[in-house]
Design a protein around this motif. Structure first.
Motif, PDB file in Angstrom:
ATOM      1  N   ASN A 147       0.822  -1.215   0.000  1.00 37.54           N
ATOM      2  CA  ASN A 147       0.000   0.000   0.000  1.00 37.54           C
ATOM      3  C   ASN A 147       0.852   1.260   0.000  1.00 37.54           C
ATOM      4  O   ASN A 147       0.483   2.278  -0.573  1.00 37.54           O
ATOM      5  N   ARG A 148       1.982   1.201   0.670  1.00 40.69           N
ATOM      6  CA  ARG A 148       2.876   2.359   0.706  1.00 40.69           C
ATOM      7  C   ARG A 148       3.430   2.631  -0.701  1.00 40.69           C
ATOM      8  O   ARG A 148       3.438   3.748  -1.183  1.00 40.69           O
ATOM      9  N   ARG A 149       3.898   1.538  -1.340  1.00 43.85           N
ATOM     10  CA  ARG A 149       4.449   1.683  -2.700  1.00 43.85           C
ATOM     11  C   ARG A 149       3.390   2.210  -3.662  1.00 43.85           C
ATOM     12  O   ARG A 149       3.621   3.111  -4.450  1.00 43.85           O
TER      13      ARG A 149
ATOM     14  N   GLN B 203       3.892   6.402  16.822  1.00 41.90           N
ATOM     15  CA  GLN B 203       4.484   5.244  17.496  1.00 41.90           C
ATOM     16  C   GLN B 203       4.845   4.114  16.533  1.00 41.90           C
ATOM     17  O   GLN B 203       4.087   3.802  15.628  1.00 41.90           O
ATOM     18  N   HIS B 204       5.997   3.536  16.788  1.00 40.59           N
ATOM     19  CA  HIS B 204       6.435   2.324  16.094  1.00 40.59           C
ATOM     20  C   HIS B 204       6.498   1.215  17.138  1.00 40.59           C
ATOM     21  O   HIS B 204       6.335   1.468  18.330  1.00 40.59           O
ATOM     22  N   SER B 205       6.797  -0.008  16.670  1.00 42.07           N
ATOM     23  CA  SER B 205       6.828  -1.109  17.628  1.00 42.07           C
ATOM     24  C   SER B 205       8.021  -2.019  17.339  1.00 42.07           C
ATOM     25  O   SER B 205       8.395  -2.195  16.172  1.00 42.07           O
TER      26      SER B 205
ATOM     27  N   LYS C 263      12.036   3.998   7.344  1.00 45.47           N
ATOM     28  CA  LYS C 263      11.077   3.140   6.638  1.00 45.47           C
ATOM     29  C   LYS C 263       9.675   3.736   6.554  1.00 45.47           C
ATOM     30  O   LYS C 263       8.964   3.519   5.597  1.00 45.47           O
ATOM     31  N   ARG C 264       9.286   4.450   7.614  1.00 50.11           N
ATOM     32  CA  ARG C 264       7.888   4.916   7.649  1.00 50.11           C
ATOM     33  C   ARG C 264       7.803   6.422   7.529  1.00 50.11           C
ATOM     34  O   ARG C 264       6.776   7.014   7.895  1.00 50.11           O
ATOM     35  N   VAL C 265       8.830   7.025   6.990  1.00 52.44           N
ATOM     36  CA  VAL C 265       8.812   8.489   6.850  1.00 52.44           C
ATOM     37  C   VAL C 265       7.507   8.901   6.166  1.00 52.44           C
ATOM     38  O   VAL C 265       6.968   8.150   5.335  1.00 52.44           O
ATOM     39  N   CYS C 266       6.988  10.065   6.532  1.00 49.75           N
ATOM     40  CA  CYS C 266       5.707  10.555   6.005  1.00 49.75           C
ATOM     41  C   CYS C 266       5.642  10.355   4.501  1.00 49.75           C
ATOM     42  O   CYS C 266       6.503  10.839   3.778  1.00 49.75           O
ATOM     43  N   LEU C 267       4.616   9.672   4.037  1.00 52.40           N
ATOM     44  CA  LEU C 267       4.611   9.442   2.591  1.00 52.40           C
ATOM     45  C   LEU C 267       3.957  10.595   1.848  1.00 52.40           C
ATOM     46  O   LEU C 267       3.991  10.648   0.619  1.00 52.40           O
TER      47      LEU C 267
HETATM   48  C1  HEM Z   1       2.956  19.428   7.328  1.00 49.48           C
HETATM   49  C2  HEM Z   1       2.389  18.312   7.017  1.00 49.48           C
HETATM   50  C3  HEM Z   1       2.762  16.940   7.503  1.00 49.48           C
HETATM   51  C4  HEM Z   1       3.564  16.554   8.544  1.00 49.48           C
HETATM   52  C5  HEM Z   1       4.337  17.443   9.506  1.00 49.48           C
HETATM   53  C6  HEM Z   1       3.570  15.100   8.563  1.00 49.48           C
HETATM   54  C7  HEM Z   1       4.293  14.329   9.460  1.00 49.48           C
HETATM   55  C8  HEM Z   1       4.244  12.954   9.514  1.00 49.48           C
HETATM   56  C9  HEM Z   1       4.944  12.144  10.485  1.00 49.48           C
HETATM   57  C10 HEM Z   1       5.861  12.664  11.587  1.00 49.48           C
HETATM   58  C11 HEM Z   1       4.636  10.848  10.222  1.00 49.48           C
HETATM   59  C12 HEM Z   1       5.060   9.620  11.030  1.00 49.48           C
HETATM   60  C13 HEM Z   1       6.294   8.978  10.502  1.00 49.48           C
HETATM   61  C14 HEM Z   1       6.636   7.759  11.324  1.00 49.48           C
HETATM   62  O1  HEM Z   1       5.788   6.912  11.568  1.00 49.48           O
HETATM   63  O2  HEM Z   1       7.776   7.686  11.766  1.00 49.48           O
HETATM   64  C15 HEM Z   1       3.745  10.822   9.083  1.00 49.48           C
HETATM   65  C16 HEM Z   1       3.246   9.676   8.518  1.00 49.48           C
HETATM   66  C17 HEM Z   1       2.360   9.672   7.460  1.00 49.48           C
HETATM   67  N1  HEM Z   1       1.942  10.754   6.723  1.00 49.48           N
HETATM   68 FE1  HEM Z   1       2.437  12.683   7.057  1.00 49.48          FE
HETATM   69  N2  HEM Z   1       2.762  14.643   7.554  1.00 49.48           N
HETATM   70  C18 HEM Z   1       2.253  15.732   6.877  1.00 49.48           C
HETATM   71  C19 HEM Z   1       1.428  15.709   5.759  1.00 49.48           C
HETATM   72  C20 HEM Z   1       0.965  14.577   5.146  1.00 49.48           C
HETATM   73  C21 HEM Z   1       0.154  14.554   3.943  1.00 49.48           C
HETATM   74  C22 HEM Z   1      -0.275  15.780   3.128  1.00 49.48           C
HETATM   75  C23 HEM Z   1      -0.138  13.238   3.679  1.00 49.48           C
HETATM   76  C24 HEM Z   1      -0.907  12.621   2.552  1.00 49.48           C
HETATM   77  C25 HEM Z   1      -1.966  13.034   2.038  1.00 49.48           C
HETATM   78  C26 HEM Z   1       0.494  12.442   4.716  1.00 49.48           C
HETATM   79  C27 HEM Z   1       0.425  11.073   4.811  1.00 49.48           C
HETATM   80  C28 HEM Z   1       1.075  10.313   5.764  1.00 49.48           C
HETATM   81  C29 HEM Z   1       0.913   8.877   5.879  1.00 49.48           C
HETATM   82  C30 HEM Z   1       0.011   8.005   5.017  1.00 49.48           C
HETATM   83  C31 HEM Z   1       1.737   8.471   6.933  1.00 49.48           C
HETATM   84  C32 HEM Z   1       1.938   7.041   7.424  1.00 49.48           C
HETATM   85  C33 HEM Z   1       3.098   6.424   6.667  1.00 49.48           C
HETATM   86  C34 HEM Z   1       3.352   4.973   7.031  1.00 49.48           C
HETATM   87  O3  HEM Z   1       2.903   4.545   8.099  1.00 49.48           O
HETATM   88  O4  HEM Z   1       4.018   4.299   6.243  1.00 49.48           O
HETATM   89  N3  HEM Z   1       1.166  13.285   5.581  1.00 49.48           N
HETATM   90  N4  HEM Z   1       3.533  12.122   8.651  1.00 49.48           N
END
Ligand code: HEM
Length: 490
Positions: A118-120, A366-368, A432-436
């Motif tokens: 799903n990430r890809r 949170q991660h695990s 690995k899980r950086v914001c996508l």
């Molecule tokens: C200023 C805006 C944003 C900030 C500061 C931010 C920050 C973050 C952070 C800190 C994480 C967690 C990373 C981790 O688990 O270590 C994250 C995950 C995520 N973000 Fe963002 N985010 C922003 C905008 C967005 C947008 C616009 C989207 C998509 C529409 C998005 C989608 C996601 C998704 C789907 C994850 C989960 C990724 C995963 O678990 O693989 N984010 N974000």
């Protein structure tokens, strides 16, 4: 009598070693008692207590909350190292994350092959839909224009940043997911927004059960009353009905040679198969994937923009410098595209400072740990929840001189060029899980910020100041305070 005393002492020693004692090798911090963990007797917020723990014990600390061992990492290098490890890439198996689904679906809470696929898939969609002068860029520009018009309507009247800011941001996700956008006052949009809020609140309420899993065995009616399980099911049902309509519309108009949005692309993959036997495509997964995008991408971007408006209102000299740069690069009426980024170094610098100072996810997501790990000289047991304290890295004086100050210049080199890579900065997480959605978020911040500053100025209401610290009523997520702001049209 002596025998009883000896037995009692032996039992006490046994209990101490088997149950109460903190196991060897764990990081320092709060261990507490079995089942209840460490319950602090203080009025300090959880965030303040985490800061205190790091001050006292160093960069890796623990806090056992109920049955859940939490590990907090505050050092930038260690956080990056931890987040790069596949053993720390999973999300905890918390109901709060999985919406009570048997198998975590979507992307933000799922794990393993399903998460990976799903990430890809989502990254590919973002890349295909969001590059160059694509529909997505045009969509952001259209929303920026509408937002500015809406902000103009409240010019010279002290009022909080309007809800229209969130509508503009949510509409960008709608464009990506379903190829549509709503009017700022659309009834369906408002309904959907309310549904997201309800779902968010209902899942948050499950947190207590995740930390005290014994509570899951309480009778259903007690759990319904205390944790609102029935309400969550009701909101989920409403959400699936809402999405089912959308999916059926997309199925009816699907053109396999020309998928227009993320739902189209997913439906095509459902037909063609995911290419992996471990990854089952389903409409429920599609609905939860989009829900993740709405959850992760709406409040975050809206709150960053609101913080920016408040910071600029409090720093008129920075606001003026930013407006001067925007006026030079973008003639009035022209909206930014990604190509303009290099010509807007000061604006980029301001946005980075706002991301740093606001630290929206102060302890990250949170991660695990999937197995016992040795990290930073300590044992991190399997099942520990790992948090990286962005708020502390962003205030670390080793990386930031006067960390509490809004100083765009720290991002500029001697020629005024923006310096991209800076240590100590992790607003989007890492590894690995950086914001996508990072690239989408950066694009939105640039286009919305330049559109607003091109036409408007912000100031505190006459005779008052703004409090740019996060709202203490919202725990573990930095949210700007709702406060009046004065907008003038330039
Ligand atoms: C200023 C805006 C944003 C900030 C500061 C931010 C920050 C973050 C952070 C800190 C994480 C967690 C990373 C981790 O688990 O270590 C994250 C995950 C995520 N973000 Fe963002 N985010 C922003 C905008 C967005 C947008 C616009 C989207 C998509 C529409 C998005 C989608 C996601 C998704 C789907 C994850 C989960 C990724 C995963 O678990 O693989 N984010 N974000």
């Amino acid at each position: 009598m002596l025998v009883e005393v000896v037995l009692a002492a032996a039992l006490a020693v046994l209990l101490w070693f088997a149950v109460f004692r903190k196991p060897e090798g764990l990081p320092p911090g709060r261990w507490g008692l079995p089942v209840i963990g460490y319950i602090p007797l203080t009025r300090k917020s959880m965030e303040e207590q985490i800061v205190d723990l790091h001050k006292k014990h160093g960069s890796i600390v623990i806090w056992r909350m109920g049955c859940q061992l939490m590990v907090f990492i505050s050092d930038y290098q260690q956080a990056k190292e931890a987040m790069a490890k596949s053993e720390f890439a999973n999300r905890p198996d918390w109901d709060m994350f999985t919406f009570l689904e048997e198998l975590p679906l979507g992307v933000g809470s799922s794990n393993g092959a399903h998460w990976h696929a799903n990430r890809r898939f989502t990254l590919r969609q973002l890349r295909d839909l969001g590059m160059g002068k694509s529909k997505l860029v045009t969509g952001v520009q259209e929303q920026a224009r509408k937002l500015v018009e809406r902000l103009k309507e409240q010019a010279n009247e002290p009022k909080p940043v309007p809800h229209a800011m969130k509508v503009a941001v949510v509409n960008v996700i709608w464009q990506m997911v379903a190829g549509k956008m709503f009017d700022m006052d659309d009834k369906r949009m408002k309904e959907f927004d309310k549904l997201l809020e309800d779902l968010n609140a209902a899942t948050f309420a499950l947190g207590v059960r995740d930390f005290f899993p014994g509570l899951k065995y309480l009778p259903k009616f007690v759990q319904n009353r205390v944790f609102g399980l029935d309400r969550l099911e009701e909101f989920k049902e409403k959400f699936f009905i809402y999405f089912d309509e959308l999916i059926q519309e997309h199925k009816a108009s699907l053109d396999p040679d020309n998928p227009g949005d993320l739902i189209d692309a997913y439906l095509l993959e459902m037909k063609e198969g995911s290419g992996s036997p471990d990854v089952v495509r389903s409409e429920r997964d599609l609905a939860l994937l989009t829900l993740d995008l709405f959850f992760a991408g709406s409040e975050t971007t809206t709150n960053t923009l609101t913080f920016m408006v408040q910071y600029l209102a409090m720093h008129p000299e920075i606001q003026t410098t930013m407006q001067r740069e925007i006026d030079e690069v973008l003639p009035k009426g022209t909206l930014a595209t990604l190509e303009d980024r290099a010509r807007l170094p000061y604006t980029e610098a301001v946005l980075h400072e706002v991301l740093r100072l606001s630290s929206l996810l102060p302890i990250g997501a949170q991660h695990s740990a999937t197995k016992d790990m040795h990290f930073g000289g300590y044992l991190i047991p399997k099942g520990s929840a790992i948090c990286t304290s962005a708020m502390l890295m962003h205030a670390d004086p080793r990386y930031w001189e006067k960390p509490e100050a809004l100083k765009p210049e720290r991002w500029l080199d001697e020629n005024g060029k923006f310096t991209t890579k800076k240590e100590g900065f992790l607003p989007f997480g890492s590894g690995k899980r950086v914001c996508l959605g990072e690239s989408l978020a950066r694009m939105e911040l640039l286009i919305f910020a330049t559109a607003m500053l091109q036409s408007l100025s912000f100031a505190p209401p006459k005779g008052s100041t703004l409090d740019v610290t996060a709202d203490p009523a919202v725990p573990m997520f930095h949210t700007p305070r709702k406060q009046d702001i004065c907008i003038t049209v330039r």
